[in-house]
Every structure is written in C-alpha cells, then in structure tokens.
Motif scaffolding. Sequence first.
Motif, PDB file in Angstrom:
ATOM      1  N   PRO A 168      36.520  23.517  48.853  1.00 49.57           N
ATOM      2  CA  PRO A 168      37.766  23.623  49.616  1.00 49.57           C
ATOM      3  C   PRO A 168      37.828  24.932  50.395  1.00 49.57           C
ATOM      4  O   PRO A 168      37.224  25.927  49.989  1.00 49.57           O
ATOM      5  N   PRO A 169      38.564  24.934  51.494  1.00 46.74           N
ATOM      6  CA  PRO A 169      38.695  26.156  52.298  1.00 46.74           C
ATOM      7  C   PRO A 169      39.793  27.059  51.733  1.00 46.74           C
ATOM      8  O   PRO A 169      40.842  27.251  52.333  1.00 46.74           O
ATOM      9  N   GLY A 170      39.592  27.554  50.541  1.00 45.23           N
ATOM     10  CA  GLY A 170      40.600  28.422  49.928  1.00 45.23           C
ATOM     11  C   GLY A 170      41.371  27.699  48.840  1.00 45.23           C
ATOM     12  O   GLY A 170      40.928  26.683  48.301  1.00 45.23           O
ATOM     13  N   GLU A 171      42.541  28.242  48.548  1.00 42.01           N
ATOM     14  CA  GLU A 171      43.385  27.697  47.497  1.00 42.01           C
ATOM     15  C   GLU A 171      44.256  26.565  48.042  1.00 42.01           C
ATOM     16  O   GLU A 171      44.580  26.543  49.232  1.00 42.01           O
ATOM     17  N   PRO A 172      44.692  25.645  47.179  1.00 42.81           N
ATOM     18  CA  PRO A 172      45.578  24.562  47.634  1.00 42.81           C
ATOM     19  C   PRO A 172      46.869  25.134  48.210  1.00 42.81           C
ATOM     20  O   PRO A 172      47.370  26.152  47.720  1.00 42.81           O
ATOM     21  N   PRO A 173      47.419  24.500  49.230  1.00 43.71           N
ATOM     22  CA  PRO A 173      48.672  24.992  49.803  1.00 43.71           C
ATOM     23  C   PRO A 173      49.854  24.838  48.848  1.00 43.71           C
ATOM     24  O   PRO A 173      50.836  25.562  48.953  1.00 43.71           O
ATOM     25  N   PHE A 174      49.768  23.900  47.910  1.00 42.83           N
ATOM     26  CA  PHE A 174      50.803  23.670  46.912  1.00 42.83           C
ATOM     27  C   PHE A 174      50.130  23.349  45.586  1.00 42.83           C
ATOM     28  O   PHE A 174      49.024  22.803  45.567  1.00 42.83           O
TER      29      PHE A 174
END
Length: 154
Positions: free
Chosen positions: A8-14
């Motif tokens: 994934p491109p970073g952490e989940p938005p939520f």
Amino acid sequence: MTDEPVRPPGEPPFPGMAWAPGGVFTMGSDRHYPEERPARAVRVDGFWMDLTPVTNRQFEVFVRETGHVTTAEIAPRAEDYPGADPRMLRAASLVFTPPSGPVPLNDVSAWWTWSFGANWRRPRGPNSSLRGLEDHPVVHVSWHDAAAYAAWAG
C-alpha cells in the motif's frame, strides 16, 4: 504498462481498511452472453477498501444526513426509455428469489424477480422492512449510490 505495487502507498486513510493492489484482468466474455463481448484486458489501479460491507445502519445515517435518494427509489423517466410500457416506469429493483431446484443459467428471471417498491429500505419488496437487518449489508444500491456514500464517508 508498469506493474502495480503490491504494498500500500502508506497508511490507510481510515481504520478498518485494506489495500487492494491493482492489476490487469479479463473483463467480459466471448463465450457467454452477447452483451459481455468482447473479452478485453483492463487495468485497475490499486485502492483502499473497507474490510466490511456498508451496513443498512450506516447507509441510513448517510441518507438521513444527506437526503440522498437511491436509484431504486426513483421512477425511470419516459424520455430515457422510448417505447416503454408506462406501467413499468415506476421505482423498482430486482429481488433475489431462491429457486426450488435447478434452473437454466441463461435466464435470470429464474432467480430474480422485478419488484416495484423494492429498495434498500424494503430489501425483499414493498411489504418488507429492515427490521432485524440493521447490521446486514445494504442492498439495492447502484454505482451512483455507492459513489455518493463513499464521497460522504470520505
């Protein structure tokens, strides 16, 4: 075409979301229904997705806060369906009707019934309700309804 990153491109938005990596898949079929032709390669970008389906309870909050009216709750416009029987231009949706035995797979009417008044609030038809189904996945929502919900939910 470049390969889609699996990570994934970073952490989940939520919280409660998972990364679905993109890729290429075959969309359609040359061997089944004519409207599925032609089979073709389609690339889908990766995306974040909730781990659980949207429930009736969650969708109800969205509708209450936004006033959204779903596609299944809107009568089709005659100008969009030239020559349609006016009696059919009423809000409706397809309701799953379990068949009693084997059915032909090329006839969806064997397990789906067109039901006037069926919508997310009345998932089994006009005389049904959400009682006891509050935590079940919302049904009878179109792509437009899902996109509106997703925009509202962030």
